[in-house]
Design a protein around this motif. Structure first.
Motif, PDB file in Angstrom:
ATOM      1  N   ILE A 146       0.882  -1.170   0.000  1.00 25.58           N
ATOM      2  CA  ILE A 146       0.000   0.000   0.000  1.00 25.58           C
ATOM      3  C   ILE A 146       0.919   1.219   0.000  1.00 25.58           C
ATOM      4  N   LEU A 147       0.817   2.030  -1.073  1.00 25.27           N
ATOM      5  CA  LEU A 147       1.683   3.198  -1.214  1.00 25.27           C
ATOM      6  C   LEU A 147       1.309   4.237  -0.152  1.00 25.27           C
ATOM      7  N   ARG A 148       2.305   5.028   0.219  1.00 23.94           N
ATOM      8  CA  ARG A 148       3.691   4.878  -0.112  1.00 23.94           C
ATOM      9  C   ARG A 148       4.426   3.919   0.825  1.00 23.94           C
ATOM     10  N   ALA A 149       4.050   3.951   2.106  1.00 22.89           N
ATOM     11  CA  ALA A 149       4.902   3.320   3.112  1.00 22.89           C
ATOM     12  C   ALA A 149       5.137   1.825   2.873  1.00 22.89           C
ATOM     13  N   GLY A 150       4.162   1.147   2.257  1.00 26.55           N
ATOM     14  CA  GLY A 150       4.305  -0.288   2.010  1.00 26.55           C
ATOM     15  C   GLY A 150       5.507  -0.612   1.146  1.00 26.55           C
ATOM     16  N   MET A 203      -2.878   4.577  -1.941  1.00 26.05           N
ATOM     17  CA  MET A 203      -3.909   4.989  -0.996  1.00 26.05           C
ATOM     18  C   MET A 203      -3.326   6.026  -0.052  1.00 26.05           C
ATOM     19  N   TYR A 204      -4.087   7.061   0.252  1.00 27.18           N
ATOM     20  CA  TYR A 204      -3.626   7.969   1.308  1.00 27.18           C
ATOM     21  C   TYR A 204      -4.780   8.218   2.261  1.00 27.18           C
ATOM     22  N   ARG A 205      -4.415   8.546   3.487  1.00 29.24           N
ATOM     23  CA  ARG A 205      -5.406   8.791   4.535  1.00 29.24           C
ATOM     24  C   ARG A 205      -5.559  10.298   4.699  1.00 29.24           C
ATOM     25  N   ASP A 206      -6.791  10.784   4.560  1.00 29.19           N
ATOM     26  CA  ASP A 206      -7.048  12.216   4.758  1.00 29.19           C
ATOM     27  C   ASP A 206      -6.682  12.575   6.201  1.00 29.19           C
ATOM     28  N   VAL A 262       1.379  -5.532   2.015  1.00 29.94           N
ATOM     29  CA  VAL A 262       2.300  -5.022   3.041  1.00 29.94           C
ATOM     30  C   VAL A 262       2.079  -3.523   3.263  1.00 29.94           C
ATOM     31  N   ASP A 263       2.087  -3.132   4.510  1.00 28.99           N
ATOM     32  CA  ASP A 263       1.982  -1.723   4.915  1.00 28.99           C
ATOM     33  C   ASP A 263       2.479  -1.682   6.358  1.00 28.99           C
ATOM     34  N   PRO A 264       3.452  -0.822   6.680  1.00 26.47           N
ATOM     35  CA  PRO A 264       3.978  -0.853   8.054  1.00 26.47           C
ATOM     36  C   PRO A 264       2.926  -0.556   9.116  1.00 26.47           C
ATOM     37  N   MET A 265       1.887   0.245   8.775  1.00 27.47           N
ATOM     38  CA  MET A 265       0.993   0.730   9.817  1.00 27.47           C
ATOM     39  C   MET A 265      -0.461   0.287   9.594  1.00 27.47           C
ATOM     40  N   LEU A 266      -1.064  -0.276  10.638  1.00 31.24           N
ATOM     41  CA  LEU A 266      -2.507  -0.560  10.636  1.00 31.24           C
ATOM     42  C   LEU A 266      -3.085   0.277  11.772  1.00 31.24           C
ATOM     43  N   ALA A 267      -3.667   1.419  11.450  1.00 31.85           N
ATOM     44  CA  ALA A 267      -4.111   2.371  12.485  1.00 31.85           C
ATOM     45  C   ALA A 267      -5.621   2.261  12.697  1.00 31.85           C
ATOM     46  N   THR A 268      -6.425   3.045  11.973  1.00 32.89           N
ATOM     47  CA  THR A 268      -7.889   2.876  12.107  1.00 32.89           C
ATOM     48  C   THR A 268      -8.356   1.627  11.361  1.00 32.89           C
ATOM     49  N   GLY A 269      -7.522   1.138  10.439  1.00 31.95           N
ATOM     50  CA  GLY A 269      -7.892  -0.027   9.629  1.00 31.95           C
ATOM     51  C   GLY A 269      -8.546   0.352   8.308  1.00 31.95           C
ATOM     52  N   GLY A 270      -8.851   1.619   8.128  1.00 31.71           N
ATOM     53  CA  GLY A 270      -9.551   2.057   6.914  1.00 31.71           C
ATOM     54  C   GLY A 270      -8.786   1.740   5.630  1.00 31.71           C
ATOM     55  N   SER A 271      -7.487   2.022   5.619  1.00 30.73           N
ATOM     56  CA  SER A 271      -6.691   1.785   4.398  1.00 30.73           C
ATOM     57  C   SER A 271      -6.604   0.288   4.098  1.00 30.73           C
ATOM     58  N   ALA A 272      -6.392  -0.517   5.124  1.00 33.99           N
ATOM     59  CA  ALA A 272      -6.272  -1.966   4.925  1.00 33.99           C
ATOM     60  C   ALA A 272      -7.584  -2.535   4.377  1.00 33.99           C
ATOM     61  N   GLY A 286       5.540   6.880  14.552  1.00 28.62           N
ATOM     62  CA  GLY A 286       5.342   8.129  13.811  1.00 28.62           C
ATOM     63  C   GLY A 286       4.780   7.860  12.434  1.00 28.62           C
ATOM     64  N   ASP A 287       5.025   8.763  11.505  1.00 27.71           N
ATOM     65  CA  ASP A 287       4.514   8.608  10.141  1.00 27.71           C
ATOM     66  C   ASP A 287       5.510   7.782   9.329  1.00 27.71           C
ATOM     67  N   ALA A 288       5.141   6.544   9.054  1.00 27.37           N
ATOM     68  CA  ALA A 288       6.077   5.607   8.424  1.00 27.37           C
ATOM     69  C   ALA A 288       6.512   6.100   7.043  1.00 27.37           C
ATOM     70  N   GLY A 289       5.566   6.623   6.249  1.00 24.71           N
ATOM     71  CA  GLY A 289       5.890   7.105   4.904  1.00 24.71           C
ATOM     72  C   GLY A 289       6.904   8.235   4.961  1.00 24.71           C
ATOM     73  N   ASP A 290       6.659   9.187   5.828  1.00 25.67           N
ATOM     74  CA  ASP A 290       7.581  10.331   5.933  1.00 25.67           C
ATOM     75  C   ASP A 290       8.953   9.887   6.417  1.00 25.67           C
TER      76      ASP A 290
HETATM   77  O1  PRP Z   1      -5.240   2.351   9.224  1.00 23.56           O
HETATM   78  P1  PRP Z   1      -5.347   3.744   8.688  1.00 23.56           P
HETATM   79  O2  PRP Z   1      -5.977   4.682   9.676  1.00 23.56           O
HETATM   80  O3  PRP Z   1      -6.018   3.793   7.351  1.00 23.56           O
HETATM   81  O4  PRP Z   1      -3.878   4.314   8.548  1.00 23.56           O
HETATM   82  C1  PRP Z   1      -2.824   3.581   8.041  1.00 23.56           C
HETATM   83  C2  PRP Z   1      -2.351   4.146   6.735  1.00 23.56           C
HETATM   84  O5  PRP Z   1      -1.754   5.442   6.931  1.00 23.56           O
HETATM   85  C3  PRP Z   1      -0.438   5.446   6.403  1.00 23.56           C
HETATM   86  O6  PRP Z   1      -0.401   5.860   5.083  1.00 23.56           O
HETATM   87  P2  PRP Z   1      -0.568   7.399   4.653  1.00 23.56           P
HETATM   88  O7  PRP Z   1      -1.998   7.715   4.388  1.00 23.56           O
HETATM   89  O8  PRP Z   1       0.143   8.254   5.642  1.00 23.56           O
HETATM   90  O9  PRP Z   1       0.140   7.444   3.248  1.00 23.56           O
HETATM   91  P3  PRP Z   1       1.703   7.399   2.911  1.00 23.56           P
HETATM   92  O10 PRP Z   1       2.129   5.972   3.075  1.00 23.56           O
HETATM   93  O11 PRP Z   1       1.761   7.879   1.520  1.00 23.56           O
HETATM   94  O12 PRP Z   1       2.427   8.304   3.876  1.00 23.56           O
HETATM   95  C4  PRP Z   1      -0.005   4.005   6.539  1.00 23.56           C
HETATM   96  O13 PRP Z   1       1.096   3.665   5.747  1.00 23.56           O
HETATM   97  C5  PRP Z   1      -1.268   3.247   6.174  1.00 23.56           C
HETATM   98  O14 PRP Z   1      -1.448   3.076   4.784  1.00 23.56           O
END
Ligand code: PRP
Ligand code: URA
Ligand code: MG
Length: 212
Positions: free
Chosen positions: A80-84, A105-108, A133-143, A202-206
Motif C-alpha cells: 500500500i503506497l507509499r509506506a508499504g 492509498m492515502y489517509r485524509d 504489506v503496509d507498516p501501519m494498521l491504524a484505524t484499519g480504513g486503508s487496509a 510516527g509517520d512511516a511514509g515520511d
Molecule cells: O489504518 P489507517 O488509519 O487507514 O492508517 C494507516 C495508513 O496510513 C499510512 O499511510 P498514509 O496515508 O500516511 O500514506 P503514505 O504511506 O503515503 O504516507 C499508513 O502507511 C497506512 O497506509
C-alpha cells in the motif's frame, strides 16, 4: 483486546529488537529503510509457512528425483503506497520470483478516511497468493479498502503484513475481512486524537522517504 482468530503477532526476539531500533525518534532515514526491510524479511519467513509448493524433477549427482519448490510466480507482494514500498525488498529477498502489485492509498489527515488513487495488479489474481504489506494498521480504513480493491479484481487468497497495529484497527479489519490472515510485529496500545498509533513509530511514509 479479546483473542481474534485471524490476527497474529510475530514477536520473535530479532523482530522485537529491530522494531525498537525504528521506533526510536533518533533513527535516521537510511537506517529506518534498512531495518524496515529486515523486519519484513523476518516476518515473511513465518507468513510463507503455508505457501504453495510445486513438484519438480531434478537430478542430483546420485539419481533422478522429484522434489518440491516454491510456486514463486504465484505469489504477489502488494504494497500500500507509499509506506508499504518500504517492505517490498525484504519480501523479495526471500521470494525473488514474486510479482509486485501496487495499491495507491492515502489517509485524509482531517477525516482519517482512506482515498484510493492507483491500483495496478498482475493478471489472474484469483490464482495467486497475495501478501499485502503496509507498516501501519491504524484505524484499519486503508487496509479494508485495499483488500476490497483486491477482492473486486478477483483475489481470493490474501494475507496482510504490517509492523505496528492498533487494537482499534485490528478489530474492524479482522471483522470486515475474516478470511484474511493479519500479521503484525507488534500490537500497540491505542490511537491518539490525531489517529497516530501509540507508542507507534510516527509517520512511516515520511520516515522512509524523508518527506518531513
Ligand atoms: O489504518 P489507517 O488509519 O487507514 O492508517 C494507516 C495508513 O496510513 C499510512 O499511510 P498514509 O496515508 O500516511 O500514506 P503514505 O504511506 O503515503 O504516507 C499508513 O502507511 C497506512 O497506509
Ligand atoms: O501512526 C501512524 C498511523 C498512520 N500512519 C502512520 O504512518 N503512522
Ligand atoms: Mg504517511
Amino acid at each position: 483486546m479479546d483473542k481474534i482468530k485471524n490476527f497474529h503477532v510475530l514477536d520473535h526476539p530479532l523482530i522485537q529488537h529491530k522494531l525498537t531500533i525504528i521506533r526510536d525518534e533518533n533513527c535516521g532515514t537510511r537506517e529506518f529503510r534498512e531495518v524496515v526491510n529486515e523486519i519484513a524479511e523476518l516476518m515473511v519467513y513465518e507468513v510463507s509457512r503455508d505457501m504453495p509448493l510445486e513438484e519438480v524433477e531434478i537430478k542430483t549427482p546420485v539419481s533422478k528425483t522429484t522434489q518440491k519448490r516454491l510456486a514463486g510466480k504465484k505469489v504477489v507482494v502488494a504494497p500500500i503506497l507509499r509506506a508499504g514500498i518500504g517492505m517490498v525488498d525484504g519480501v523479495l529477498e526471500l521470494i525473488p520470483s514474486a510479482k509486485v502489485g501496487h495499491i495507491g492509498m492515502y489517509r485524509d489527515e482531517e477525516t482519517l478516511k482512506p482515498h484510493e488513487y492507483f491500483v495496478k495488479m498482475p493478471d489472474q489474481l484469483e490464482d495467486r497468493e497475495i501478501i499485502v504489506v503496509d507498516p501501519m494498521l491504524a484505524t484499519g480504513g486503508s487496509a479494508i479498502m485495499a483488500v476490497d480493491a483486491l477482492k473486486k479484481r478477483g483475489a481470493k487468497r490474501i494475507k496482510f503484513v504490517c509492523l505496528v497495529a492498533a487494537p482499534e484497527g485490528v478489530e474492524v479489519f479482522a471483522k470486515a475481512h475474516s478470511d484474511v490472515e493479519i500479521y503484525a510485529a507488534s500490537l500497540d496500545d491505542c490511537l491518539n486524537e490525531d489517529g497516530y498509533i501509540v507508542p507507534g513509530l510516527g509517520d512511516a511514509g515520511d520516515r522512509l522517504f524523508g518527506t518531513k
